[in-house]
Design a protein around this motif. Sequence first.
Motif, PDB file in Angstrom:
ATOM      1  N   SER A   1      -4.703  18.749  17.785  1.00 25.20           N
ATOM      2  CA  SER A   1      -4.090  18.920  16.567  1.00 25.20           C
ATOM      3  C   SER A   1      -2.646  19.531  16.672  1.00 25.20           C
ATOM      4  O   SER A   1      -1.879  19.006  16.044  1.00 25.20           O
ATOM      5  CB  SER A   1      -5.066  19.205  15.508  1.00 25.20           C
ATOM      6  OG  SER A   1      -5.332  20.689  15.683  1.00 25.20           O
TER       7      SER A   1
ATOM      8  N   HIS B   1      -3.891  15.578   9.100  1.00 21.58           N
ATOM      9  CA  HIS B   1      -5.030  16.052   8.309  1.00 21.58           C
ATOM     10  C   HIS B   1      -6.113  14.645   7.864  1.00 21.58           C
ATOM     11  O   HIS B   1      -7.325  15.099   8.109  1.00 21.58           O
ATOM     12  CB  HIS B   1      -4.359  16.190   6.838  1.00 21.58           C
ATOM     13  CG  HIS B   1      -4.214  17.461   6.878  1.00 21.58           C
ATOM     14  ND1 HIS B   1      -3.196  18.193   5.511  1.00 21.58           N
ATOM     15  CD2 HIS B   1      -3.711  18.501   7.494  1.00 21.58           C
ATOM     16  CE1 HIS B   1      -2.770  19.220   5.762  1.00 21.58           C
ATOM     17  NE2 HIS B   1      -3.311  19.812   6.920  1.00 21.58           N
TER      18      HIS B   1
ATOM     19  N   TRP C   1      -9.409  16.396   6.869  1.00 22.29           N
ATOM     20  CA  TRP C   1      -8.887  17.629   5.946  1.00 22.29           C
ATOM     21  C   TRP C   1      -8.520  16.802   4.799  1.00 22.29           C
ATOM     22  O   TRP C   1      -7.718  15.921   4.886  1.00 22.29           O
ATOM     23  CB  TRP C   1      -8.165  18.651   6.747  1.00 22.29           C
ATOM     24  CG  TRP C   1      -8.791  19.310   7.734  1.00 22.29           C
ATOM     25  CD1 TRP C   1      -9.798  19.916   7.990  1.00 22.29           C
ATOM     26  CD2 TRP C   1      -8.172  19.707   9.085  1.00 22.29           C
ATOM     27  NE1 TRP C   1     -10.079  20.620   9.201  1.00 22.29           N
ATOM     28  CE2 TRP C   1      -8.904  20.290   9.951  1.00 22.29           C
ATOM     29  CE3 TRP C   1      -6.932  19.409   9.649  1.00 22.29           C
ATOM     30  CZ2 TRP C   1      -8.596  20.786  11.196  1.00 22.29           C
ATOM     31  CZ3 TRP C   1      -6.526  19.905  10.931  1.00 22.29           C
ATOM     32  CH2 TRP C   1      -7.283  20.628  11.438  1.00 22.29           C
ATOM     33  N   SER C   2      -8.606  17.727   3.855  1.00 19.70           N
ATOM     34  CA  SER C   2      -7.688  17.199   2.471  1.00 19.70           C
ATOM     35  C   SER C   2      -6.289  17.462   2.576  1.00 19.70           C
ATOM     36  O   SER C   2      -5.853  18.062   3.580  1.00 19.70           O
ATOM     37  CB  SER C   2      -8.110  17.840   1.254  1.00 19.70           C
ATOM     38  OG  SER C   2      -7.850  19.094   1.267  1.00 19.70           O
TER      39      SER C   2
ATOM     40  N   SER D   1      -5.307  20.996   2.449  1.00 20.17           N
ATOM     41  CA  SER D   1      -6.297  22.010   3.203  1.00 20.17           C
ATOM     42  C   SER D   1      -5.293  22.821   4.086  1.00 20.17           C
ATOM     43  O   SER D   1      -4.166  22.195   4.652  1.00 20.17           O
ATOM     44  CB  SER D   1      -6.812  21.268   4.311  1.00 20.17           C
ATOM     45  OG  SER D   1      -7.388  22.018   5.311  1.00 20.17           O
ATOM     46  N   GLN D   2      -5.604  24.000   4.082  1.00 24.30           N
ATOM     47  CA  GLN D   2      -4.861  25.005   4.935  1.00 24.30           C
ATOM     48  C   GLN D   2      -5.297  25.455   6.238  1.00 24.30           C
ATOM     49  O   GLN D   2      -4.860  26.334   6.762  1.00 24.30           O
ATOM     50  CB  GLN D   2      -4.393  26.358   4.016  1.00 24.30           C
ATOM     51  CG  GLN D   2      -3.756  26.234   2.606  1.00 24.30           C
ATOM     52  CD  GLN D   2      -2.500  25.694   2.941  1.00 24.30           C
ATOM     53  OE1 GLN D   2      -1.489  26.417   3.739  1.00 24.30           O
ATOM     54  NE2 GLN D   2      -1.784  24.554   2.515  1.00 24.30           N
ATOM     55  N   THR D   3      -6.493  24.767   6.616  1.00 23.88           N
ATOM     56  CA  THR D   3      -7.226  24.915   7.700  1.00 23.88           C
ATOM     57  C   THR D   3      -6.249  24.790   8.858  1.00 23.88           C
ATOM     58  O   THR D   3      -6.212  25.897   9.949  1.00 23.88           O
ATOM     59  CB  THR D   3      -8.165  23.847   7.834  1.00 23.88           C
ATOM     60  OG1 THR D   3      -9.275  24.300   6.774  1.00 23.88           O
ATOM     61  CG2 THR D   3      -9.006  24.236   9.333  1.00 23.88           C
ATOM     62  N   PHE D   4      -5.431  23.790   9.100  1.00 20.33           N
ATOM     63  CA  PHE D   4      -4.544  23.627  10.012  1.00 20.33           C
ATOM     64  C   PHE D   4      -3.440  24.644  10.253  1.00 20.33           C
ATOM     65  O   PHE D   4      -3.223  25.223  11.415  1.00 20.33           O
ATOM     66  CB  PHE D   4      -4.022  22.162  10.045  1.00 20.33           C
ATOM     67  CG  PHE D   4      -2.927  21.918  11.302  1.00 20.33           C
ATOM     68  CD1 PHE D   4      -3.433  21.917  12.682  1.00 20.33           C
ATOM     69  CD2 PHE D   4      -1.545  22.203  11.088  1.00 20.33           C
ATOM     70  CE1 PHE D   4      -2.621  21.404  13.710  1.00 20.33           C
ATOM     71  CE2 PHE D   4      -0.791  21.944  12.185  1.00 20.33           C
ATOM     72  CZ  PHE D   4      -1.323  21.465  13.542  1.00 20.33           C
TER      73      PHE D   4
END
Length: 65
Positions: free
Chosen positions: A19, A33, A38-39, A42-45
């Motif tokens: 990613s 995303h 991920w939505s 989303s702040q995961t990335f």
Amino acid sequence: MAGINTSIFSAHSTRHASSSAALRKGISLDVIHKTAGWSEKSQTFAKTYNLPLAAENDFAKAIMQ
């Protein structure tokens, strides 16, 4: 067999690497995303995956091409 230290890196590490590499290659965050599931919000990335490479080297370049 590939010379990867599996006590540090797992199969899940490829999600981090791929990613982040996709973003460096110009793939939009929206596509990243969606592909990762991920939505849009989303702040995961941003918090976990999009990390700078420790050092560029021939091994990393060969794997990521």
